[in-house]
Design a protein around this motif. Structure first.
Motif, PDB file in Angstrom:
ATOM      1  N   ASN A 140       0.807  -1.229   0.000  1.00  0.00           N
ATOM      2  CA  ASN A 140       0.000   0.000   0.000  1.00  0.00           C
ATOM      3  C   ASN A 140       0.835   1.271   0.000  1.00  0.00           C
ATOM      4  O   ASN A 140       0.275   2.368  -0.024  1.00  0.00           O
ATOM      5  N   THR A 141       2.152   1.162   0.063  1.00  0.00           N
ATOM      6  CA  THR A 141       2.997   2.347   0.230  1.00  0.00           C
ATOM      7  C   THR A 141       2.699   3.416  -0.810  1.00  0.00           C
ATOM      8  O   THR A 141       2.426   4.563  -0.469  1.00  0.00           O
ATOM      9  N   LEU A 142       2.744   3.068  -2.089  1.00  0.00           N
ATOM     10  CA  LEU A 142       2.554   4.063  -3.150  1.00  0.00           C
ATOM     11  C   LEU A 142       1.087   4.364  -3.423  1.00  0.00           C
ATOM     12  O   LEU A 142       0.754   5.434  -3.918  1.00  0.00           O
ATOM     13  N   ASP A 143       0.212   3.417  -3.096  1.00  0.00           N
ATOM     14  CA  ASP A 143      -1.216   3.591  -3.372  1.00  0.00           C
ATOM     15  C   ASP A 143      -1.969   4.301  -2.255  1.00  0.00           C
ATOM     16  O   ASP A 143      -3.085   4.761  -2.456  1.00  0.00           O
ATOM     17  N   SER A 144      -1.382   4.375  -1.080  1.00  0.00           N
ATOM     18  CA  SER A 144      -2.088   5.000   0.038  1.00  0.00           C
ATOM     19  C   SER A 144      -2.245   6.497  -0.226  1.00  0.00           C
ATOM     20  O   SER A 144      -1.462   7.104  -0.949  1.00  0.00           O
ATOM     21  N   THR A 145      -3.256   7.082   0.389  1.00  0.00           N
ATOM     22  CA  THR A 145      -3.499   8.515   0.227  1.00  0.00           C
ATOM     23  C   THR A 145      -2.275   9.302   0.690  1.00  0.00           C
ATOM     24  O   THR A 145      -1.816  10.220   0.009  1.00  0.00           O
ATOM     25  N   PHE A 146      -1.715   8.929   1.818  1.00  0.00           N
ATOM     26  CA  PHE A 146      -0.534   9.620   2.332  1.00  0.00           C
ATOM     27  C   PHE A 146       0.676   9.382   1.423  1.00  0.00           C
ATOM     28  O   PHE A 146       1.459  10.302   1.177  1.00  0.00           O
ATOM     29  N   GLY A 147       0.832   8.181   0.910  1.00  0.00           N
ATOM     30  CA  GLY A 147       1.934   7.873  -0.004  1.00  0.00           C
ATOM     31  C   GLY A 147       1.932   8.790  -1.219  1.00  0.00           C
ATOM     32  O   GLY A 147       2.986   9.210  -1.703  1.00  0.00           O
ATOM     33  N   LYS A 148       0.745   9.113  -1.714  1.00  0.00           N
ATOM     34  CA  LYS A 148       0.630  10.017  -2.873  1.00  0.00           C
ATOM     35  C   LYS A 148       1.020  11.450  -2.501  1.00  0.00           C
ATOM     36  O   LYS A 148       1.611  12.166  -3.305  1.00  0.00           O
ATOM     37  N   VAL A 149       0.732  11.858  -1.272  1.00  0.00           N
ATOM     38  CA  VAL A 149       1.085  13.194  -0.791  1.00  0.00           C
ATOM     39  C   VAL A 149       2.611  13.367  -0.783  1.00  0.00           C
ATOM     40  O   VAL A 149       3.132  14.447  -1.056  1.00  0.00           O
TER      41      VAL A 149
END
Length: 175
Positions: A140-149
């Motif tokens: 989920n690292t790159l797909d998470s909302t925070f990862g995108k931020v």
């Protein structure tokens, strides 16, 4: 004094460089006992200069040699040990834990962004001694909302992150 330079944006999005060449740039800039840890831009070295001076010297040398806008963060061996010793989350084979190295105060900006983002189950963030840590389910690292931020252009020169396992490898290299 032993240091680690944590480079931002190395071997992602077209900024490719061999760590042996990076080490050579560090040596030519006057650093001693230079070696790399992994291919993600972690350079361990010795210098008698202060971290603030090293940042300027090494960013300039890297920018000139590789023709890109270099951003790196210099941490002493003691600071790197603090990252490792302050991890607030239990290791779990289903979760990644990241620590963020950056400009003073960036941990507050990251926490604000994290609190605004939608979180996956078991996704957490914590600040310990001005250090920002993030736990996220594997995959989920790159797909998470925070990862995108984290990819925001406005933050690009403010921090870099590493999986906490990287800190363990860096500390072993530092001796």
């Amino acid at each position: 004094m032993k240091y680690c330079a944590f480079l931002r944006g190395v071997n992602v999005k077209g900024t490719n460089m061999k760590m042996a060449e990076v080490c050579k740039v560090f040596e030519e800039a006057g650093m001693k006992e230079v070696s790399s840890v992994l291919a993600s831009g972690n350079i361990v070295f010795s210098s008698d200069k202060h971290a603030d001076d090293l940042k300027k010297i090494l960013e300039k040398a890297m920018s000139e040699h590789f023709s890109y806008d270099a951003f790196l963060f210099i941490k002493s061996q003691e600071e790197t040990e603090a990252f490792w010793n302050s991890i607030p989350f239990e290791k779990n084979e289903n979760l990644h834990i990241y620590a963020f190295v950056g400009m003073p105060g960036v941990e507050k900006v990251l926490m604000e962004e994290f609190q605004k983002a939608a979180q996956a189950e078991h996704e957490k963030a914590e600040i310990i001694h001005h250090l920002f840590y993030w736990q996220v389910p594997k995959g989920n690292t790159l797909d998470s909302t925070f990862g995108k931020v984290l990819g925001k252009k406005s933050l690009k020169d403010q921090f870099t992150s590493r999986n906490v396992n990287t800190f363990e490898k860096v500390l072993k290299k530092m001796g």
